[in-house]
Enzyme design. Structure first.
Site, PDB file in Angstrom:
ATOM      1  N   SER A   1       1.022  -1.135  -0.090  1.00 36.28           N
ATOM      2  CA  SER A   1      -0.092  -0.028   0.110  1.00 36.28           C
ATOM      3  C   SER A   1       0.816   1.356  -0.024  1.00 36.28           C
ATOM      4  O   SER A   1       2.046   1.223  -0.124  1.00 36.28           O
ATOM      5  CB  SER A   1      -0.823   0.034   1.379  1.00 36.28           C
ATOM      6  OG  SER A   1       0.007   0.355   2.535  1.00 36.28           O
ATOM      7  N   LYS A   2       0.293   2.235   0.021  1.00 39.91           N
ATOM      8  CA  LYS A   2       0.994   3.771  -0.081  1.00 39.91           C
ATOM      9  C   LYS A   2       1.874   3.874   1.122  1.00 39.91           C
ATOM     10  O   LYS A   2       2.856   4.438   1.013  1.00 39.91           O
ATOM     11  CB  LYS A   2      -0.134   4.857  -0.090  1.00 39.91           C
ATOM     12  CG  LYS A   2      -0.610   5.158  -1.230  1.00 39.91           C
ATOM     13  CD  LYS A   2      -0.676   6.711  -1.435  1.00 39.91           C
ATOM     14  CE  LYS A   2      -1.355   6.988  -2.755  1.00 39.91           C
ATOM     15  NZ  LYS A   2      -0.646   6.602  -3.971  1.00 39.91           N
ATOM     16  N   ARG A   3       1.549   3.318   2.373  1.00 37.59           N
ATOM     17  CA  ARG A   3       2.510   3.364   3.224  1.00 37.59           C
ATOM     18  C   ARG A   3       3.952   2.629   3.330  1.00 37.59           C
ATOM     19  O   ARG A   3       4.797   3.108   3.951  1.00 37.59           O
ATOM     20  CB  ARG A   3       1.681   2.919   4.664  1.00 37.59           C
ATOM     21  CG  ARG A   3       1.885   1.712   5.428  1.00 37.59           C
ATOM     22  CD  ARG A   3       0.835   1.272   6.323  1.00 37.59           C
ATOM     23  NE  ARG A   3       0.399   0.035   6.045  1.00 37.59           N
ATOM     24  CZ  ARG A   3       1.007  -1.282   6.156  1.00 37.59           C
ATOM     25  NH1 ARG A   3       2.097  -1.334   6.885  1.00 37.59           N
ATOM     26  NH2 ARG A   3       0.619  -2.444   5.835  1.00 37.59           N
ATOM     27  N   HIS A   4       3.899   1.755   2.100  1.00 37.99           N
ATOM     28  CA  HIS A   4       5.256   1.352   1.855  1.00 37.99           C
ATOM     29  C   HIS A   4       5.925   1.804   0.930  1.00 37.99           C
ATOM     30  O   HIS A   4       6.729   1.607   0.437  1.00 37.99           O
ATOM     31  CB  HIS A   4       4.946  -0.282   1.155  1.00 37.99           C
ATOM     32  CG  HIS A   4       4.133  -1.210   2.292  1.00 37.99           C
ATOM     33  ND1 HIS A   4       3.059  -1.587   2.000  1.00 37.99           N
ATOM     34  CD2 HIS A   4       4.857  -1.785   3.554  1.00 37.99           C
ATOM     35  CE1 HIS A   4       2.689  -2.587   3.233  1.00 37.99           C
ATOM     36  NE2 HIS A   4       3.678  -2.457   4.315  1.00 37.99           N
ATOM     37  N   GLY A   5       5.468   3.027   0.681  1.00 37.39           N
ATOM     38  CA  GLY A   5       6.033   3.844  -0.350  1.00 37.39           C
ATOM     39  C   GLY A   5       5.615   3.311  -1.891  1.00 37.39           C
ATOM     40  O   GLY A   5       6.391   3.624  -2.924  1.00 37.39           O
TER      41      GLY A   5
END
Ligand code: GLU
Length: 477
Positions: free
Chosen positions: A237-241
Site C-alpha cells: 500500500s501507499k504506506r510502503h512507499g
C-alpha cells in the site's frame, strides 16, 4: 513458437506497480518470441471505469515503452460479440436459460451453507428447457464430473474438480455478458496463446477453461504471478512507499529502471541485477518466474534507478532533465550547457529529480544563484576580508588561465596556495561558496570548466563584493 499475449487492465484506477509488472511480463514474453502483444481495456463496469484512468494507463504504458500491437481494444465496444458467443453455447446445448431471481439464488446458497457445503446455485433450471424471456440469465452447463487441470507457468500443475464449480452465469438477465465470458471471447478472438495475470485471477481460470471447452476452443497457457507485498510481507500500500507508475515518472525515475526492478521482482537470471531493455527481451522466456510473493523495496528501486542513471550519456540525459529543471525553477534551459554540467553530479544522484536539483546552482545565472546564508557567513563573513580577498585575487588569476579547463585551473589554484604559503582549506571553502553557494559538491576546477570562464568570473565577483542572494532559511537545504 507463436506467442500472442495481452494486458487487460480495468480502468478503475491508475496503473500501479503490480499491474505494471504483469504488463511487463506479457510484453517481454511477446517480444522475446517475436510475437504480438495486445492491449485491452476492460471497461464494462460502467460505474467504476473512468476515461481519465484509461488515459493514465495508456500514458504509463507508453512511458514504460510497452508498445502494443494493433489498436487498443475496448470491451465496452464488443458487447455484441460476447452475446453472439453466448448464443452459440445455447445453440450447442452447453448453456441454458435460467429464470431464478437473485433472491432465489441467494436462498440456494444459504441452504448449501447451512448444510456445510460450498454456497452455490443448485442447477434448478438446468434441465427445464426454458427459452428466452425477460429476467432470464444464461448459465453454463458445467460437467458434473471430471477435472479441470492446467499447467500454470508460475504455479505449476493446478487441478480442480468440475463438480466444485457452479453453473456460472454467462449472460445476465440485463443482457450483459459476465466478466469470465467476455475475457474468454476476447482472448480467443485475439488469438492469445499466453495469459499472464495476477494470481487474484487464479480461481477464474478453471471457469474460463470450461467456457473454452464448451466453445470447442483450445485454451491458452496461463501464468499467474503472485502479488507484490510490502517489505513487511503485508499487502502493498501507499504506506510502503508504493506509488502509481505516473508518480514514479514525476519522481524522476527512469522507465528502464522501473522495468528492470519490477521484472527482477519475481524473475531471475543468475544473480544479475541490472538489465538493459534488450537484455530483458533476450533473457525473458517465461521460465524462472518465482511462485512466491515478492517484497517491494523502495530503496532497492532507487538503487536500480541510480545504476541506470549513471550510464546514460550526458547529451541524452540533458533532454530527459528538461522538465525537471523547469519544475525546479530554471527559466531557460540550454541543452549544451546542461550536458556540460551533468558529469559534475551524475554519479551523485539517484533520480532525474535529484540530479536536476543538484544542477540548479550551476545552471542558474550568477545573479539568481541562491546561496546558503550559513555557508556564506561562515566562509565569507563581511567583517573578515581574507576569504573575499582570496576570491578576488584568484579571480584575476583564473581570468588568464588558458585554456579554461580543469587541469590548468587546478594547477593555478595549487600555485596560488603554495606561492602564498597558505593551506588549501583556507582558500577552497570561500571559492566553493562563491561558485556554488554552499559547502560540499564536486571538484572546483571541474565546476569552473563546466560553467565556463565568464560565469566563473561573474560569480567570483559577486562573492568578492558581497552580492549574495540567500535561500529562505526555512526552505533552503
Ligand atoms: N481486467 C482484469 C484486471 O484488471 C484482468 C483480467 C485478465 O488479465 O484476465 O484485473
Amino acid at each position: 513458437m507463436n506467442v500472442v499475449t495481452r494486458f487487460a487492465p480495468s480502468p478503475t484506477g491508475h496503473l500501479h506497480i503490480g499491474g505494471a509488472r504483469t504488463a511487463i511480463f506479457s510484453w517481454l514474453l511477446a517480444r522475446h518470441f517475436g510475437g504480438k502483444f495486445y492491449l485491452r481495456i476492460e471497461d464494462t463496469d460502467q460505474e467504476r471505469s473512468r476515461q481519465e484512468y484509461t488515459d493514465s494507463i495508456l500514458a504509463s504504458m507508453n512511458w514504460l515503452g510497452l508498445e502494443h500491437d494493433g489498436e487498443v481494444a475496448y470491451q465496452s465496444q464488443r458487447l455484441g460479440l460476447y452475446s453472439g458467443y453466448v448464443d452459440k453455447l445455447l445453440a450447442s446445448g452447453h448453456a441454458y436459460w435460467c429464470d431464478c431471481t437473485p433472491e432465489e439464488v441467494e436462498a440456494m446458497r444459504e441452504e448449501a451453507r447451512s448444510k456445510g457445503a460450498k454456497p452455490r446455485y443448485n442447477g434448478r433450471c438446468r434441465e427445464l428447457g426454458l427459452g428466452p424471456g425477460t429476467g432470464r440469465a444464461v448459465r453454463l452447463k458445467v460437467p458434473r464430473s471430471g477435472a479441470v487441470s492446467f499447467d500454470d507457468l508460475v504455479k505449476g500443475h493446478i487441478s480442480v474438480d468440475a463438480s466444485e464449480l457452479d453453473d456460472m452465469v454467462l449472460r445476465r438477465a440485463d443482457g450483459a455478458a459476465t466478466y469470465n465470458m467476455a475475457v474468454v471471447v476476447d482472448d480467443a478472438e485475439m488469438g492469445v496463446t499466453h495469459v499472464v495475470r495476477g494470481d487474484d485471477h487464479v480461481n477464474n481460470t478453471p471457469k474460463q477453461i470450461l467456457i473454452y471447452r464448451a466453445l470447442g476452443l483450445t485454451e491458452p497457457v496461463f501464468g499467474h504471478v503472485p502479488m507484490i507485498l510490502g517489505p513487511d510481507r503485508q499487502k502493498l500500500s501507499k504506506r510502503h512507499g508504493a506509488k502509481a507508475v505516473i508518480e514514479y515518472q514525476a519522481d524522476g525515475l527512469l522507465p528502464e529502471a522501473l522495468l528492470n526492478y519490477l521484472v527482477r521482482l519475481g524473475w531471475s537470471h543468475g544473480d544479475q541485477e541490472i538489465f538493459s531493455r534488450p537484455e530483458l527481451v533476450e533473457f525473458f522466456d517465461g521460465t524462472s518466474l518465482n511462485g512466491s510473493a515478492a517484497g517491494f523495496d523502495p530503496e532497492k528501486l532507487l538503487w536500480v534507478n541510480a545504476q541506470h542513471l549513471h550510464k546514460i550519456p550526458a547529451a541524452e540525459l540533458a533532454l530527459l532533465l528538461v522538465p525537471f529543471l523547469l519544475e525546479a525553477g530554471l527559466k531557460r534551459c540550454e541543452a549544451g550547457r546542461v550536458a556540460r554540467c551533468i558529469p559534475l553530479f551524475q554519479t551523485r544522484s539517484s533520480s532525474l529529480k535529484e540530479l536536476a536539483e543538484q544542477l540548479m546552482p550551476v545552471l542558474l545565472p550568477a545573479g539568481l544563484l541562491l546561496s546558503q546564508k550559513e555557508a556564506v557567513e561562515k566562509t565569507l563573513p563581511a567583517d573578515l576580508r581574507e576569504g573575499r580577498e582570496h576570491v578576488a585575487r584568484l579571480r584575476e588569476i583564473f581570468a588568464k588561465v588558458e585554456p579554461f579547463a580543469q587541469e590548468g585551473l587546478h594547477a593555478a589554484l595549487q600555485k596560488y596556495v603554495a606561492d602564498n604559503g597558505l593551506k588549501f582549506k583556507a582558500v577552497a571553502p570561500p571559492l566553493r561558496v562563491s561558485l556554488l553557494g554552499y559547502m560540499g559538491g564536486p571538484d572546483l576546477a571541474a565546476v569552473m570548466e563546466a560553467i565556463g570562464r565568464p560565469e566563473t568570473l561573474h560569480r567570483m565577483e559577486h562573492a568578492a563584493t558581497g552580492h549574495f542572494k540567500f535561500k529562505n532559511p526555512v526552505e533552503g537545504k
